[in-house]
Design a protein around this motif. Structure first.
Motif, PDB file in Angstrom:
ATOM      1  N   VAL A 199       5.177  -9.270  -1.037  1.00 18.34           N
ATOM      2  CA  VAL A 199       3.981  -8.613  -0.518  1.00 18.34           C
ATOM      3  C   VAL A 199       4.242  -8.260   0.941  1.00 18.34           C
ATOM      4  N   VAL A 200       4.149  -6.967   1.249  1.00 17.13           N
ATOM      5  CA  VAL A 200       4.347  -6.488   2.612  1.00 17.13           C
ATOM      6  C   VAL A 200       3.016  -5.898   3.071  1.00 17.13           C
ATOM      7  N   VAL A 201       2.391  -6.585   4.016  1.00 16.24           N
ATOM      8  CA  VAL A 201       1.108  -6.138   4.564  1.00 16.24           C
ATOM      9  C   VAL A 201       1.391  -5.377   5.858  1.00 16.24           C
ATOM     10  N   GLY A 202       0.932  -4.147   5.931  1.00 21.58           N
ATOM     11  CA  GLY A 202       1.213  -3.280   7.068  1.00 21.58           C
ATOM     12  C   GLY A 202       0.259  -3.450   8.235  1.00 21.58           C
ATOM     13  N   SER A 203      -0.271  -4.638   8.408  1.00 20.64           N
ATOM     14  CA  SER A 203      -1.171  -4.919   9.516  1.00 20.64           C
ATOM     15  C   SER A 203      -0.876  -6.320  10.028  1.00 20.64           C
ATOM     16  N   LEU A 204      -0.852  -6.477  11.336  1.00 17.64           N
ATOM     17  CA  LEU A 204      -0.585  -7.781  11.929  1.00 17.64           C
ATOM     18  C   LEU A 204      -1.861  -8.502  12.352  1.00 17.64           C
TER      19      LEU A 204
ATOM     20  N   PHE B 112       2.990  -3.111  -1.455  1.00 10.88           N
ATOM     21  CA  PHE B 112       2.677  -2.703  -0.091  1.00 10.88           C
ATOM     22  C   PHE B 112       1.163  -2.581   0.029  1.00 10.88           C
ATOM     23  N   VAL B 113       0.599  -3.311   0.974  1.00  9.76           N
ATOM     24  CA  VAL B 113      -0.837  -3.262   1.237  1.00  9.76           C
ATOM     25  C   VAL B 113      -0.972  -2.862   2.695  1.00  9.76           C
TER      26      VAL B 113
ATOM     27  N   ALA C 168       7.519  -0.425  -6.912  1.00 11.09           N
ATOM     28  CA  ALA C 168       6.583  -0.614  -5.809  1.00 11.09           C
ATOM     29  C   ALA C 168       5.172  -0.223  -6.219  1.00 11.09           C
ATOM     30  N   GLY C 169       4.222  -0.874  -5.575  1.00 15.76           N
ATOM     31  CA  GLY C 169       2.812  -0.513  -5.663  1.00 15.76           C
ATOM     32  C   GLY C 169       2.305  -0.309  -4.250  1.00 15.76           C
ATOM     33  N   VAL C 170       1.397   0.656  -4.077  1.00 14.26           N
ATOM     34  CA  VAL C 170       0.853   0.988  -2.768  1.00 14.26           C
ATOM     35  C   VAL C 170      -0.663   0.974  -2.850  1.00 14.26           C
ATOM     36  N   ILE C 171      -1.279   0.235  -1.953  1.00 15.72           N
ATOM     37  CA  ILE C 171      -2.734   0.141  -1.913  1.00 15.72           C
ATOM     38  C   ILE C 171      -3.135  -0.172  -0.484  1.00 15.72           C
TER      39      ILE C 171
ATOM     40  N   PRO D  59     -12.204   7.711   3.910  1.00 17.10           N
ATOM     41  CA  PRO D  59     -11.027   8.082   3.119  1.00 17.10           C
ATOM     42  C   PRO D  59     -10.120   6.903   2.787  1.00 17.10           C
ATOM     43  N   GLY D  60     -10.544   5.684   3.136  1.00 18.51           N
ATOM     44  CA  GLY D  60      -9.691   4.532   2.866  1.00 18.51           C
ATOM     45  C   GLY D  60      -8.389   4.684   3.627  1.00 18.51           C
ATOM     46  N   THR D  61      -7.300   4.515   2.953  1.00 18.62           N
ATOM     47  CA  THR D  61      -5.988   4.659   3.592  1.00 18.62           C
ATOM     48  C   THR D  61      -5.179   5.758   2.903  1.00 18.62           C
ATOM     49  N   SER D  62      -5.874   6.811   2.515  1.00 21.30           N
ATOM     50  CA  SER D  62      -5.232   7.860   1.717  1.00 21.30           C
ATOM     51  C   SER D  62      -4.043   8.516   2.420  1.00 21.30           C
ATOM     52  N   MET D  63      -4.162   8.827   3.690  1.00 27.76           N
ATOM     53  CA  MET D  63      -3.051   9.484   4.389  1.00 27.76           C
ATOM     54  C   MET D  63      -1.880   8.522   4.573  1.00 27.76           C
ATOM     55  N   ALA D  64      -2.166   7.277   4.933  1.00 25.60           N
ATOM     56  CA  ALA D  64      -1.090   6.292   5.086  1.00 25.60           C
ATOM     57  C   ALA D  64      -0.362   6.094   3.768  1.00 25.60           C
ATOM     58  N   GLN D  65      -1.121   6.006   2.682  1.00 24.68           N
ATOM     59  CA  GLN D  65      -0.486   5.808   1.389  1.00 24.68           C
ATOM     60  C   GLN D  65       0.395   6.989   1.022  1.00 24.68           C
ATOM     61  N   GLN D  66      -0.055   8.204   1.306  1.00 19.90           N
ATOM     62  CA  GLN D  66       0.766   9.381   0.995  1.00 19.90           C
ATOM     63  C   GLN D  66       2.044   9.378   1.813  1.00 19.90           C
ATOM     64  N   HIS D  67       1.943   9.055   3.099  1.00 21.34           N
ATOM     65  CA  HIS D  67       3.142   9.008   3.932  1.00 21.34           C
ATOM     66  C   HIS D  67       4.085   7.902   3.457  1.00 21.34           C
TER      67      HIS D  67
END
Length: 184
Positions: free
Chosen positions: A8-13, A75-76, A109-112, A119-127
């Motif tokens: 699990v990789v969380v993209g926030s610290l 990836f969260v 991989a899973g992305v959420i 818009p939630g995290t729609s742009m981050a998820q697309q990138h």
């Protein structure tokens, strides 16, 4: 279904990160064949190609070893300035280098992600999906989940609230099936 180890990789610290809460809540909804290991990314040095020739510093080696040991990666991620957080991009770069020694290739991989914005995290998820495609990670396409954090999304015990539990339960089951079908 076989037992799978999920990195699990969380993209926030942030200590009280909504995305860390989401990751932990998803684990409670997950099928029993999945075991989760949160992989720390906040202690990774900034990627510098000059370091490719030297032995990896301990934090980078531990990170790479954790990803190598996983059957799949969840990836969260938060969204910062309409893209992925810099700390997540740094982790992706650390895992993909030196050239030809990527730990990502072939891992399902899973992305959420979730955000207080509509818009939630729609742009981050697309990138993130664009980067994962280059890294040769077969990424679950459907269902997508662009979640807006609202009151009741998380219960006091950290579980997913009643209004989101059914949808997110189906999402994590789809991820489990995706990972099971593609894990080596």
């Amino acid at each position: 279904m076989k037992n799978l180890n999920i990195a699990v990789v969380v993209g926030s610290l942030r200590k009280d990160s909504f995305n860390r809460k989401l990751a932990l809540g998803l684990e409670k909804l997950a099928p029993a064949n999945l075991s989760f290991k949160h992989v720390e990314i906040g202690n990774l040095p900034l990627y510098n190609q000059d370091a490719d020739e030297a032995p990896a510093v301990p934090a980078v080696q531990q990170f790479r070893d954790a990803i190598k040991a996983a059957d799949a990666v969840l990836f969260v991620t938060a969204e910062y300035n309409r893209s992925i957080p810099g700390v997540l991009k740094n982790a992706l770069d650390q895992g993909s280098r030196p050239w030809g020694q990527s730990v990502w290739g072939g891992k399902p991989a899973g992305v959420i992600g979730c955000s207080i914005g509509a818009p939630g995290t729609s742009m981050a998820q697309q990138h993130l999906r664009n980067v994962l495609a280059f890294l040769d990670m077969p990424t679950m396409g459907q269902p997508e989940a662009f979640l807006q954090v609202r009151d009741g999304m998380f219960n006091d015990d950290g579980s997913i609230g009643a209004g989101s539990a059914e949808f997110l339960g189906k999402w994590i089951e789809a991820f489990a099936a995706h990972a099971n079908a593609l894990a080596k």
